[in-house]
Write a protein that holds these residues in place. Structure first.
Motif, PDB file in Angstrom:
ATOM      1  N   LYS A   1      51.898  34.181  41.942  1.00 53.51           N
ATOM      2  CA  LYS A   1      52.931  34.879  42.716  1.00 53.51           C
ATOM      3  C   LYS A   1      53.406  34.054  43.911  1.00 53.51           C
TER       4      LYS A   1
ATOM      5  N   ASN B   1      45.794  34.877  45.412  1.00 54.10           N
ATOM      6  CA  ASN B   1      46.638  35.902  44.784  1.00 54.10           C
ATOM      7  C   ASN B   1      47.274  36.785  45.853  1.00 54.10           C
TER       8      ASN B   1
ATOM      9  N   GLY C   1      54.005  43.676  43.375  1.00 57.29           N
ATOM     10  CA  GLY C   1      53.475  44.985  43.012  1.00 57.29           C
ATOM     11  C   GLY C   1      53.734  45.341  41.557  1.00 57.29           C
TER      12      GLY C   1
ATOM     13  N   LYS D   1      53.943  42.421  38.971  1.00 59.44           N
ATOM     14  CA  LYS D   1      53.308  41.349  38.180  1.00 59.44           C
ATOM     15  C   LYS D   1      51.846  41.184  38.593  1.00 59.44           C
ATOM     16  N   SER D   2      51.025  40.772  37.633  1.00 63.52           N
ATOM     17  CA  SER D   2      49.611  40.548  37.943  1.00 63.52           C
ATOM     18  C   SER D   2      49.310  39.062  38.061  1.00 63.52           C
ATOM     19  N   GLY D   3      48.430  38.767  38.994  1.00 61.05           N
ATOM     20  CA  GLY D   3      47.950  37.396  39.175  1.00 61.05           C
ATOM     21  C   GLY D   3      47.158  36.886  37.970  1.00 61.05           C
TER      22      GLY D   3
ATOM     23  N   ILE E   1      48.869  40.853  46.269  1.00 60.76           N
ATOM     24  CA  ILE E   1      49.075  42.192  45.689  1.00 60.76           C
ATOM     25  C   ILE E   1      49.787  43.065  46.716  1.00 60.76           C
ATOM     26  N   THR E   2      50.770  43.817  46.260  1.00 63.74           N
ATOM     27  CA  THR E   2      51.456  44.769  47.141  1.00 63.74           C
ATOM     28  C   THR E   2      50.620  46.042  47.243  1.00 63.74           C
TER      29      THR E   2
ATOM     30  N   SER F   1      43.339  50.598  49.660  1.00 61.99           N
ATOM     31  CA  SER F   1      42.766  51.261  48.485  1.00 61.99           C
ATOM     32  C   SER F   1      43.319  50.602  47.235  1.00 61.99           C
ATOM     33  N   LEU F   2      42.402  50.207  46.350  1.00 61.79           N
ATOM     34  CA  LEU F   2      42.777  49.438  45.159  1.00 61.79           C
ATOM     35  C   LEU F   2      42.274  50.132  43.906  1.00 61.79           C
ATOM     36  N   ARG F   3      43.058  50.080  42.851  1.00 57.98           N
ATOM     37  CA  ARG F   3      42.546  50.489  41.539  1.00 57.98           C
ATOM     38  C   ARG F   3      41.655  49.370  41.023  1.00 57.98           C
TER      39      ARG F   3
ATOM     40  N   ARG G   1      42.976  46.218  39.036  1.00 59.02           N
ATOM     41  CA  ARG G   1      43.805  45.150  39.618  1.00 59.02           C
ATOM     42  C   ARG G   1      43.062  43.821  39.588  1.00 59.02           C
ATOM     43  N   HIS G   2      43.794  42.752  39.301  1.00 56.30           N
ATOM     44  CA  HIS G   2      43.189  41.414  39.336  1.00 56.30           C
ATOM     45  C   HIS G   2      42.611  41.141  40.727  1.00 56.30           C
ATOM     46  N   SER G   3      43.321  41.582  41.755  1.00 59.25           N
ATOM     47  CA  SER G   3      42.882  41.336  43.141  1.00 59.25           C
ATOM     48  C   SER G   3      41.556  42.027  43.458  1.00 59.25           C
TER      49      SER G   3
ATOM     50  N   ALA H   1      50.431  49.905  49.206  1.00 58.53           N
ATOM     51  CA  ALA H   1      50.993  50.944  50.072  1.00 58.53           C
ATOM     52  C   ALA H   1      49.883  51.819  50.661  1.00 58.53           C
ATOM     53  N   TRP H   2      48.753  51.884  49.971  1.00 56.75           N
ATOM     54  CA  TRP H   2      47.641  52.710  50.480  1.00 56.75           C
ATOM     55  C   TRP H   2      46.847  51.868  51.487  1.00 56.75           C
TER      56      TRP H   2
HETATM   57  C1  LIG Z   1      55.301  49.499  46.595  1.00 56.60           C
HETATM   58  C2  LIG Z   1      54.017  49.326  45.814  1.00 56.60           C
HETATM   59  C3  LIG Z   1      52.827  49.789  46.362  1.00 56.60           C
HETATM   60  C4  LIG Z   1      51.619  49.634  45.675  1.00 56.60           C
HETATM   61  N1  LIG Z   1      50.456  50.084  46.250  1.00 56.60           N
HETATM   62  C5  LIG Z   1      49.279  49.917  45.595  1.00 56.60           C
HETATM   63  C6  LIG Z   1      48.056  50.343  46.205  1.00 56.60           C
HETATM   64  O1  LIG Z   1      48.026  50.844  47.325  1.00 56.60           O
HETATM   65  N2  LIG Z   1      46.911  50.154  45.504  1.00 56.60           N
HETATM   66  C7  LIG Z   1      46.893  49.580  44.248  1.00 56.60           C
HETATM   67  O2  LIG Z   1      45.808  49.433  43.653  1.00 56.60           O
HETATM   68  N3  LIG Z   1      48.029  49.151  43.665  1.00 56.60           N
HETATM   69  C8  LIG Z   1      49.221  49.296  44.306  1.00 56.60           C
HETATM   70  N4  LIG Z   1      50.381  48.867  43.738  1.00 56.60           N
HETATM   71  C9  LIG Z   1      50.338  48.240  42.401  1.00 56.60           C
HETATM   72  C10 LIG Z   1      49.880  46.768  42.462  1.00 56.60           C
HETATM   73  O3  LIG Z   1      50.511  46.067  43.501  1.00 56.60           O
HETATM   74  C11 LIG Z   1      50.219  46.092  41.103  1.00 56.60           C
HETATM   75  O4  LIG Z   1      49.512  46.736  40.053  1.00 56.60           O
HETATM   76  C12 LIG Z   1      49.990  44.600  41.081  1.00 56.60           C
HETATM   77  O5  LIG Z   1      50.689  44.070  39.978  1.00 56.60           O
HETATM   78  C13 LIG Z   1      48.514  44.215  40.964  1.00 56.60           C
HETATM   79  O6  LIG Z   1      48.424  42.835  41.104  1.00 56.60           O
HETATM   80  P1  LIG Z   1      47.140  42.000  40.678  1.00 56.60           P
HETATM   81  O7  LIG Z   1      46.792  42.413  39.255  1.00 56.60           O
HETATM   82  O8  LIG Z   1      47.602  40.558  40.767  1.00 56.60           O
HETATM   83  O9  LIG Z   1      46.046  42.301  41.628  1.00 56.60           O
HETATM   84  C14 LIG Z   1      51.606  49.000  44.402  1.00 56.60           C
HETATM   85  C15 LIG Z   1      52.820  48.538  43.861  1.00 56.60           C
HETATM   86  C16 LIG Z   1      54.010  48.694  44.562  1.00 56.60           C
HETATM   87  C17 LIG Z   1      55.289  48.177  43.982  1.00 56.60           C
END
Ligand SMILES: Cc1cc2nc3c(=O)[nH]c(=O)nc-3n(C[C@H](O)[C@H](O)[C@H](O)COP(=O)(O)O)c2cc1C
Length: 193
Positions: A93, A30, A84, A86-88, A32-33, A50-52, A55-57, A35-36
């Motif tokens: 992706k 997978n 950032g 769409k979700s996996g 994931i974008t 840093s991830l919520r 998130r699938h990831s 920024a943190w």
């Molecule tokens: C520019 C940008 C930065 C992002 N930074 C973060 C981040 O730092 N941490 C986070 O948990 N999600 C971040 N997100 C949101 C995840 O990338 C987004 O929810 C993603 O669809 C999750 O993918 P997943 O469900 O396949 O893991 C960001 C999105 C964008 C567009």
């Protein structure tokens, strides 16, 4: 200058927006974008993402203890936004963005072939901070695209057209304003500046 005082928030910009890859087999790869992210120590080389937890990831990285930070470029800006949004859980992706998974040297998570720099990371600690959990990680290896090496063995990251993210917008970085230490560098003989 009059300052407005806002409630606590995240206003450290510009920052990188990286593509983080995870997974230990092609079926669960997978992207994931993120920024943190950033550097926290030079030696040993350490970083964080840093991830919520939703998130699938998150579950993949928590289970495997590995991820790759792939730096982004102008050519990758659409993929950076898409990965950032769409979700996996629902889409592949790599396939949707026509990105190439390539083997890493030390871990099972894949590199993105189209990225100029891929940083292989091993999770050391997960800090449950609040909305986001911080994955503190050790850098195990750095892969760089040899297309950006010159004949003196210097790497030119700028030639890959890197991007950054600032307050909701993606930007290119076209103009260098000086090199490290330029403010104190001695003038060259014969230079008029
Ligand atoms: C520019 C940008 C930065 C992002 N930074 C973060 C981040 O730092 N941490 C986070 O948990 N999600 C971040 N997100 C949101 C995840 O990338 C987004 O929810 C993603 O669809 C999750 O993918 P997943 O469900 O396949 O893991 C960001 C999105 C964008 C567009």
């Amino acid at each position: 200058m009059t300052k407005l005082i806002w409630k606590p928030g995240t206003m450290i910009y510009p920052i990188p927006a990286v593509l983080v890859t995870c997974g230990d087999s092609i079926e669960n790869y997978n992207i994931i974008t993120i920024a943190w992210t950033g550097t926290v120590c030079t030696d040993p080389a350490m970083t964080y993402i840093s991830l919520r937890p939703e998130r699938h990831s998150y579950g993949i990285i928590e289970r495997t203890g590995e991820f790759v930070i792939n730096l982004t470029t102008e050519a990758l800006v659409k993929a950076t936004d898409y990965c950032g949004i769409k979700s996996g859980r629902n889409v592949n992706k790599f396939l949707e963005m026509k990105l190439t998974p390539e083997p890493a040297s030390k871990i099972k998570a894949p590199l993105i072939g189209e990225s100029p720099v891929n940083i292989e990371c091993q999770v050391e600690q997960i800090m449950k901070l609040g909305s986001h959990h911080m994955f503190l990680a050790k850098v195990l290896a750095v892969n760089v695209d040899d297309a950006y090496m010159d004949n003196k063995n210097k790497f030119h990251l700028d030639a890959s057209n890197p991007i950054c993210y600032s307050h909701g917008q993606y930007y290119g970085l076209k103009k260098s304003l000086g090199g490290f230490g330029f403010s104190v560098a001695k003038k060259k003989k014969g230079s008029r500046k």
